[in-house]
Design a protein around this motif. Structure first.
Motif, PDB file in Angstrom:
ATOM      1  N   GLU A   4      13.032   9.938  -0.010  1.00 34.37           N
ATOM      2  CA  GLU A   4      11.956   9.791   0.970  1.00 34.37           C
ATOM      3  C   GLU A   4      11.414   8.377   0.880  1.00 34.37           C
ATOM      4  O   GLU A   4      11.452   7.747  -0.170  1.00 34.37           O
ATOM      5  CB  GLU A   4      10.822  10.766   0.632  1.00 34.37           C
ATOM      6  N   ARG A   5      10.884   7.864   1.965  1.00 30.72           N
ATOM      7  CA  ARG A   5      10.204   6.580   1.984  1.00 30.72           C
ATOM      8  C   ARG A   5       8.981   6.657   1.051  1.00 30.72           C
ATOM      9  O   ARG A   5       8.224   7.628   1.088  1.00 30.72           O
ATOM     10  CB  ARG A   5       9.800   6.371   3.426  1.00 30.72           C
ATOM     11  N   ALA A   6       8.795   5.656   0.162  1.00 33.73           N
ATOM     12  CA  ALA A   6       7.725   5.723  -0.836  1.00 33.73           C
ATOM     13  C   ALA A   6       6.346   5.685  -0.195  1.00 33.73           C
ATOM     14  O   ALA A   6       5.508   6.534  -0.453  1.00 33.73           O
ATOM     15  CB  ALA A   6       7.870   4.593  -1.841  1.00 33.73           C
ATOM     16  N   SER A   7       6.096   4.682   0.665  1.00 31.13           N
ATOM     17  CA  SER A   7       4.821   4.676   1.381  1.00 31.13           C
ATOM     18  C   SER A   7       5.005   3.971   2.718  1.00 31.13           C
ATOM     19  O   SER A   7       6.011   3.314   2.949  1.00 31.13           O
ATOM     20  CB  SER A   7       3.733   3.995   0.550  1.00 31.13           C
ATOM     21  N   GLY A   8       4.045   4.117   3.612  1.00 33.76           N
ATOM     22  CA  GLY A   8       4.174   3.529   4.945  1.00 33.76           C
ATOM     23  C   GLY A   8       5.070   4.378   5.819  1.00 33.76           C
ATOM     24  O   GLY A   8       5.461   5.478   5.441  1.00 33.76           O
ATOM     25  N   GLU A   9       5.366   3.854   7.017  1.00 36.63           N
ATOM     26  CA  GLU A   9       6.251   4.646   7.870  1.00 36.63           C
ATOM     27  C   GLU A   9       7.421   3.830   8.393  1.00 36.63           C
ATOM     28  O   GLU A   9       7.397   2.605   8.387  1.00 36.63           O
ATOM     29  CB  GLU A   9       5.470   5.277   9.022  1.00 36.63           C
ATOM     30  N   GLU A  55       5.478  -3.427   4.622  1.00 37.63           N
ATOM     31  CA  GLU A  55       5.798  -2.692   3.403  1.00 37.63           C
ATOM     32  C   GLU A  55       4.808  -3.017   2.288  1.00 37.63           C
ATOM     33  O   GLU A  55       5.177  -3.094   1.124  1.00 37.63           O
ATOM     34  CB  GLU A  55       7.226  -3.031   2.938  1.00 37.63           C
ATOM     35  N   GLU A  56       3.544  -3.238   2.619  1.00 30.88           N
ATOM     36  CA  GLU A  56       2.570  -3.662   1.605  1.00 30.88           C
ATOM     37  C   GLU A  56       2.494  -2.698   0.418  1.00 30.88           C
ATOM     38  O   GLU A  56       2.251  -3.102  -0.701  1.00 30.88           O
ATOM     39  CB  GLU A  56       1.174  -3.834   2.226  1.00 30.88           C
ATOM     40  N   GLY A  57       2.731  -1.412   0.682  1.00 38.01           N
ATOM     41  CA  GLY A  57       2.626  -0.435  -0.400  1.00 38.01           C
ATOM     42  C   GLY A  57       3.880  -0.338  -1.253  1.00 38.01           C
ATOM     43  O   GLY A  57       3.890   0.338  -2.283  1.00 38.01           O
ATOM     44  N   ASN A  58       4.955  -0.991  -0.823  1.00 42.12           N
ATOM     45  CA  ASN A  58       6.236  -0.782  -1.511  1.00 42.12           C
ATOM     46  C   ASN A  58       6.748  -1.975  -2.299  1.00 42.12           C
ATOM     47  O   ASN A  58       7.493  -1.797  -3.262  1.00 42.12           O
ATOM     48  CB  ASN A  58       7.310  -0.384  -0.498  1.00 42.12           C
TER      49      ASN A  58
END
Ligand code: UDP
Ligand code: MG
Length: 310
Positions: A201-206, A13-16
């Motif tokens: 929605e998921r902010a970033s990543g999958e 989750e580095e982007g979140n």
């Protein structure tokens, strides 16, 4: 001043992580000025830069803490670890990807202040989520409620939840393998209430969950809260024995009246294969429970901590 602990499992989750910290901070400073808070990130064996991001955050902000696992143990053990280390007057667990909106925190906390010990959330799906997913999830919780002693017909199928410190201390003592926390918290009782929210929605990543993992999680839930599948053998045994006696009776009468034997290789083979199949399924079900007992008696921990910031 009351303290709220927020537990956030994070797997790639580095982007979140920094984003969710920011949003939570805003909510607390604008709407919940009378509370202290801490955020405990649980890095569940991420293979990206999550750990580095967490270390930076923990350096800069005193309210940010982290627990790093030695490898990926799964979402449920990660939440459990957070609960084990949190020391707030209330503990809230939520996902790192902002699908659980931080803007709902004030409502959860107000319900808690009204005297509820567990405030769970009921997710209403946005239009983008497929009908298939909504329906299967709904059906699953109905089935689970029907065959077990948890009742999740009206929701509670999410791990976005507030628990009072007294509830958390009970949960800490529960050391079962194959955790299904949403079932456990429902099963525990106390004073519970639900709050609705729409998952974003998921902010970033999958997503780390695929169909296979979802299915596995679904089976974990059923086998953790119900032994009904084990009774299947007994029920089916009864039904088939009765049917066999009936058919045998018909056969005897038929051979007296018509004075011929009923031939049929196909029907015979079908019957043999059919019952072979049923027996294997039942054996498999017994195997699943046996496997759970095997895992439980070894008493291995649900997770291993590699490092933590406190
Ligand atoms: N997660 C975790 N370990 C895992 C898989 C997921 O800690 O092995 C975390 C993930 O970082 C997120 C939460 O659990 O905070 C929910 O996961 P995800 O968003 O991938 O699932 P979905 O929302 O698609 O069901
Ligand atoms: Mg998600």
């Amino acid at each position: 001043m009351k303290k709220i602990s927020i537990v956030i499992p994070a797997h790639n989750e580095e982007g979140n992580v920094s984003l969710i910290h920011q949003r939570i901070k805003e909510v607390f400073s604008s709407e919940l000025p009378g509370y202290r808070f801490e955020i405990i990130f649980v890095n569940d064996g991420s293979r990206d830069d999550t750990q580095q991001k967490l270390e930076e955050l923990a350096q800069r902000y005193e309210e940010v803490k982290f627990i790093e696992f030695s490898r990926n143990f799964g979402h449920q053990p990660a939440v459990k670890a957070g609960l084990d280390y949190a020391n707030g007057n209330a503990v809230i667990s939520m996902d790192a990807d902002l699908q659980h909106p931080p803007e709902l925190l004030p409502e959860l906390i107000h319900k808690w202040e009204e005297g509820y010990d567990i405030v769970y959330t009921v997710r209403t799906y946005p239009k983008q989520i497929s009908r298939f997913k909504r329906k299967t999830s709904d059906l699953y919780y109905r089935l689970l409620s029907m065959i077990s002693d948890v009742n999740m017909k009206d929701g509670g199928g999410s791990d976005f939840r507030l628990m009072d410190a007294s509830v958390v201390s009970v949960m800490r003592e529960m050391n079962e393998t194959d955790l299904f926390l949403r079932g456990l918290s429902n099963w525990m009782g106390f004073r519970q209430t639900g709050v609705r929210f729409t998952a974003g929605e998921r902010a970033s990543g999958e997503s780390s969950y695929n169909l296979k993992k979802m299915m596995k999680f679904a089976f974990t839930g059923i086998t953790a809260f119900s032994v009904k599948p084990l009774y299947l053998a007994a029920y089916l045994g009864f039904i088939f024995s009765l049917t066999a006696i009936l058919i045998y009776g018909i056969y005897v009468i038929h051979s007296f009246v018509a004075k011929t034997e009923i031939s049929g290789w196909a029907s015979l083979i079908m019957t043999v294969v059919f019952f072979g199949g049923i027996q294997l399924i039942i054996l498999g079900i017994i195997g699943i429970y046996l496997g759970k007992i095997f895992k439980q008696v070894k008493e291995r921990p649900n997770y291993i901590v590699r490092s933590k910031s406190f």
